[in-house]
Design a protein around this motif. Sequence first.
Motif, PDB file in Angstrom:
ATOM      1  N   THR A 165       0.835  -1.214   0.000  1.00  0.00           N
ATOM      2  CA  THR A 165       0.000   0.000   0.000  1.00  0.00           C
ATOM      3  C   THR A 165       0.861   1.251   0.000  1.00  0.00           C
ATOM      4  OG1 THR A 165      -1.753  -1.166   1.200  1.00  0.00           O
ATOM      5  CG2 THR A 165      -1.817   1.238   1.235  1.00  0.00           C
ATOM      6  N   ALA A 166       1.934   1.245   0.794  1.00  0.00           N
ATOM      7  CA  ALA A 166       2.833   2.396   0.831  1.00  0.00           C
ATOM      8  C   ALA A 166       3.528   2.583  -0.523  1.00  0.00           C
ATOM      9  CB  ALA A 166       3.867   2.205   1.940  1.00  0.00           C
ATOM     10  N   LYS A 167       3.932   1.471  -1.158  1.00  0.00           N
ATOM     11  CA  LYS A 167       4.552   1.580  -2.480  1.00  0.00           C
ATOM     12  C   LYS A 167       3.574   2.157  -3.502  1.00  0.00           C
ATOM     13  CE  LYS A 167       7.972  -2.168  -2.117  1.00  0.00           C
ATOM     14  NZ  LYS A 167       8.383  -3.479  -2.678  1.00  0.00           N
ATOM     15  N   ASN A 168       2.342   1.700  -3.452  1.00  0.00           N
ATOM     16  CA  ASN A 168       1.327   2.193  -4.388  1.00  0.00           C
ATOM     17  C   ASN A 168       1.061   3.678  -4.176  1.00  0.00           C
ATOM     18  OD1 ASN A 168      -0.780   1.742  -6.439  1.00  0.00           O
ATOM     19  ND2 ASN A 168      -2.162   2.210  -4.766  1.00  0.00           N
ATOM     20  N   ALA A 169       0.954   4.086  -2.901  1.00  0.00           N
ATOM     21  CA  ALA A 169       0.717   5.497  -2.598  1.00  0.00           C
ATOM     22  C   ALA A 169       1.897   6.353  -3.041  1.00  0.00           C
ATOM     23  CB  ALA A 169       0.465   5.671  -1.101  1.00  0.00           C
ATOM     24  N   ARG A 170       3.126   5.842  -2.847  1.00  0.00           N
ATOM     25  CA  ARG A 170       4.308   6.590  -3.267  1.00  0.00           C
ATOM     26  C   ARG A 170       4.341   6.739  -4.789  1.00  0.00           C
ATOM     27  NH1 ARG A 170       8.971   5.839  -5.669  1.00  0.00           N
ATOM     28  NH2 ARG A 170      10.793   7.080  -5.043  1.00  0.00           N
ATOM     29  N   ASN A 171       4.056   5.651  -5.506  1.00  0.00           N
ATOM     30  CA  ASN A 171       4.046   5.737  -6.971  1.00  0.00           C
ATOM     31  C   ASN A 171       3.014   6.749  -7.460  1.00  0.00           C
ATOM     32  OD1 ASN A 171       6.072   3.844  -7.278  1.00  0.00           O
ATOM     33  ND2 ASN A 171       4.665   2.123  -7.546  1.00  0.00           N
ATOM     34  N   SER A 172       1.850   6.767  -6.831  1.00  0.00           N
ATOM     35  CA  SER A 172       0.809   7.723  -7.229  1.00  0.00           C
ATOM     36  C   SER A 172       1.302   9.163  -7.062  1.00  0.00           C
ATOM     37  CB  SER A 172      -0.461   7.501  -6.396  1.00  0.00           C
ATOM     38  OG  SER A 172      -1.007   6.224  -6.635  1.00  0.00           O
ATOM     39  N   LYS A 173       1.989   9.428  -5.973  1.00  0.00           N
ATOM     40  CA  LYS A 173       2.499  10.780  -5.745  1.00  0.00           C
ATOM     41  C   LYS A 173       3.629  11.128  -6.715  1.00  0.00           C
ATOM     42  CE  LYS A 173      -0.378  11.226  -2.417  1.00  0.00           C
ATOM     43  NZ  LYS A 173      -1.608  12.016  -2.642  1.00  0.00           N
ATOM     44  N   VAL A 174       4.469  10.142  -7.019  1.00  0.00           N
ATOM     45  CA  VAL A 174       5.557  10.396  -7.973  1.00  0.00           C
ATOM     46  C   VAL A 174       4.992  10.722  -9.353  1.00  0.00           C
ATOM     47  CG1 VAL A 174       7.470   9.322  -9.235  1.00  0.00           C
ATOM     48  CG2 VAL A 174       7.280   9.023  -6.762  1.00  0.00           C
ATOM     49  N   PHE A 175       4.018   9.943  -9.791  1.00  0.00           N
ATOM     50  CA  PHE A 175       3.425  10.203 -11.108  1.00  0.00           C
ATOM     51  C   PHE A 175       2.628  11.504 -11.113  1.00  0.00           C
ATOM     52  CE2 PHE A 175       3.491   5.367 -11.464  1.00  0.00           C
ATOM     53  CZ  PHE A 175       4.715   5.379 -12.115  1.00  0.00           C
ATOM     54  N   ALA A 176       2.002  11.824  -9.980  1.00  0.00           N
ATOM     55  CA  ALA A 176       1.291  13.103  -9.887  1.00  0.00           C
ATOM     56  C   ALA A 176       2.271  14.266  -9.995  1.00  0.00           C
ATOM     57  CB  ALA A 176       0.517  13.180  -8.572  1.00  0.00           C
ATOM     58  N   LEU A 177       3.458  14.121  -9.383  1.00  0.00           N
ATOM     59  CA  LEU A 177       4.483  15.158  -9.477  1.00  0.00           C
ATOM     60  C   LEU A 177       4.982  15.285 -10.921  1.00  0.00           C
ATOM     61  CD1 LEU A 177       6.301  17.209  -8.047  1.00  0.00           C
ATOM     62  CD2 LEU A 177       7.888  15.341  -7.539  1.00  0.00           C
ATOM     63  N   GLN A 178       5.197  14.167 -11.586  1.00  0.00           N
ATOM     64  CA  GLN A 178       5.598  14.216 -12.993  1.00  0.00           C
ATOM     65  C   GLN A 178       4.522  14.860 -13.855  1.00  0.00           C
ATOM     66  OE1 GLN A 178       6.520  10.202 -14.148  1.00  0.00           O
ATOM     67  NE2 GLN A 178       8.447  10.134 -13.024  1.00  0.00           N
ATOM     68  N   ASN A 179       3.269  14.594 -13.527  1.00  0.00           N
ATOM     69  CA  ASN A 179       2.156  15.174 -14.281  1.00  0.00           C
ATOM     70  C   ASN A 179       2.087  16.676 -14.088  1.00  0.00           C
ATOM     71  OD1 ASN A 179      -0.173  15.166 -15.910  1.00  0.00           O
ATOM     72  ND2 ASN A 179      -1.484  15.079 -14.115  1.00  0.00           N
ATOM     73  N   VAL A 180       2.283  17.141 -12.848  1.00  0.00           N
ATOM     74  CA  VAL A 180       2.244  18.582 -12.555  1.00  0.00           C
ATOM     75  C   VAL A 180       3.342  19.313 -13.315  1.00  0.00           C
ATOM     76  CG1 VAL A 180       2.608  20.303 -10.740  1.00  0.00           C
ATOM     77  CG2 VAL A 180       1.104  18.360 -10.324  1.00  0.00           C
ATOM     78  N   LEU A 181       4.512  18.696 -13.389  1.00  0.00           N
ATOM     79  CA  LEU A 181       5.666  19.338 -14.026  1.00  0.00           C
ATOM     80  C   LEU A 181       5.814  18.947 -15.494  1.00  0.00           C
ATOM     81  CD1 LEU A 181       8.262  18.972 -11.128  1.00  0.00           C
ATOM     82  CD2 LEU A 181       6.828  20.933 -11.683  1.00  0.00           C
ATOM     83  N   ASN A 182       4.876  18.162 -16.018  1.00  0.00           N
ATOM     84  CA  ASN A 182       4.912  17.753 -17.428  1.00  0.00           C
ATOM     85  C   ASN A 182       6.249  17.088 -17.755  1.00  0.00           C
ATOM     86  OD1 ASN A 182       3.807  17.523 -20.021  1.00  0.00           O
ATOM     87  ND2 ASN A 182       4.783  19.400 -20.711  1.00  0.00           N
ATOM     88  N   LEU A 183       6.650  16.146 -16.887  1.00  0.00           N
ATOM     89  CA  LEU A 183       7.917  15.445 -17.072  1.00  0.00           C
ATOM     90  C   LEU A 183       7.664  14.095 -17.733  1.00  0.00           C
ATOM     91  CD1 LEU A 183       9.567  16.133 -13.601  1.00  0.00           C
ATOM     92  CD2 LEU A 183      10.049  17.282 -15.764  1.00  0.00           C
ATOM     93  N   GLY A 184       8.695  13.598 -18.403  1.00  0.00           N
ATOM     94  CA  GLY A 184       8.609  12.283 -19.016  1.00  0.00           C
ATOM     95  C   GLY A 184       7.638  12.211 -20.165  1.00  0.00           C
TER      96      GLY A 184
END
Length: 514
Positions: A493-512
């Motif tokens: 669950t912690a890994k899933n929550a962390r991945n969601s936040k990482v992808f949300a950060l990439q989405n906010v910054l239009n990365l990748g």
Amino acid sequence: MYYLSITQINLCKGFLGIIPSSFWGETENMNKGIAMQRRLLLLLVLLQLPLLAGLQHLTLHSALKILDKKNLEIKIAQYNAQMKKYEQIAAEGYDYGKLDFSFMALRSNDAGNVFGFKLQSREASFGDFGFSDFLGAFGQSMIDPSTGMPGDFNNFMTNMANPVAQQQLLSIQPHDLNYPDARNHFVSKFTYMLPVYTGGKLTEYKNITRSLFKMSKLDMAKVRAQKRYQVKKAFYDIALVQSYISNLRRIIGNIRRLKQIITEMKKEGYAQETDKLEVQARMAEAQSMLSQAKLNRKLAYQFLSFLLDTEVSSVRTTGALAPAPRVTKAMIERRSLDIQKAKLGFRITKMALELEKSNFRPKVGAFAEYGSADDKPFNDFFDKDSYTVGMQLQYNLFNGGVDEANLEKARVNMMKVADQVRLAKKGIALKVKQLQTQIGGHDADIRSYRAQLKFARTVYHKYQEKYKEGVASITDVLIKQSKELEILLKLLTAKNARNSKVFALQNVLNLGVK
């Protein structure tokens, strides 16, 4: 593109070889050519089976390529951008004016229309004015009233000086003029209109449509980034679910071994029937959790297939944790699509303000007409052609304060959007900080749960040995196994929550996005 594996090819060969002749309904005298055709047909069917399955071992890189080509939401955003591009082209076209061709076919016996038709086609004559009736009256004025015979010019002067004769002459209603024959009339005309000066209205209109096209491309990029975020998350979700399934299978294997231990110990009188029942209950619980995990994996594949508009059967995962990007303040303003849209929106409001100012300036337009008219279509076109050129100036002096109100409204809107830009910058910066903090918190949880899981597994194996020695009960062993499973769930669950936040950060910054 799909390729048959060696196993599939061998399976096809074996399948064709083991089919008995009775299957085909063959007899000794059956045509061997028909049997061969049937075998070839079956081979073709088997070769098509892989095509009916979804994509196998799909990588994230390949999935993102498919996403850009086939995702329906991205296609819709692209169509919206194309429409905005055509709006920009249409706005630029107003600078070149407008050229129209018109063709009119008329028929009338109205006196004014017929006389106008003849004038426009350059065919009007004195007879059309009714001069035949006038000349008859003119001849009467030359007659000597005393003799009744034609006189000289003195008689004409005397009669014309007579008020009664004058009135009679002027009161003549020419029949040819008032009752003309019906006439056809065909007019061919080219009309060109050009805006010479619009007070800056067309210039700002072009700037606005050009900026709206840029805005549509930012919207498209935002949709694309959101879909890429969902695809990445789906890949990592599948990896986590697969890891969970693997751990559940390992736990089920441990339960099976524990069940064998209980069976052996029961034979020797060291285990009770309740021990076996408790293990069976735990096995049923683990099997239920495994079924639920497989269902979640199936749902993840279904969502991934929806995003790619392509059936996906399996993926090749790269890891359970997505790398977190390094972020700077300059990167936030440079990369954030929301901030870019807010800045572009502010520039559009400044253009809209200039557009309202153009209402206080004069407008100048020019036009030119060239055409020809006749009672037959396109007859003697260049002999009867004509042209008209001109210019028009229009300047509004008063409209009840409407322009002033619209100008102030545009000014207030520009100030509002300026504050929205500042709010967007602060809001995105805050969101980035929050995501970074949450990622850091999840990293700490993951480290802690990993250590706890390692410890829980060690404790479980020790209690399993204690149970063999008769020091611990089966309940104690199962409790320790439940603790291991609980920590495993927390870790995933912690890994899933962390991945969601990482992808949300990439989405906010239009990365990748490359």
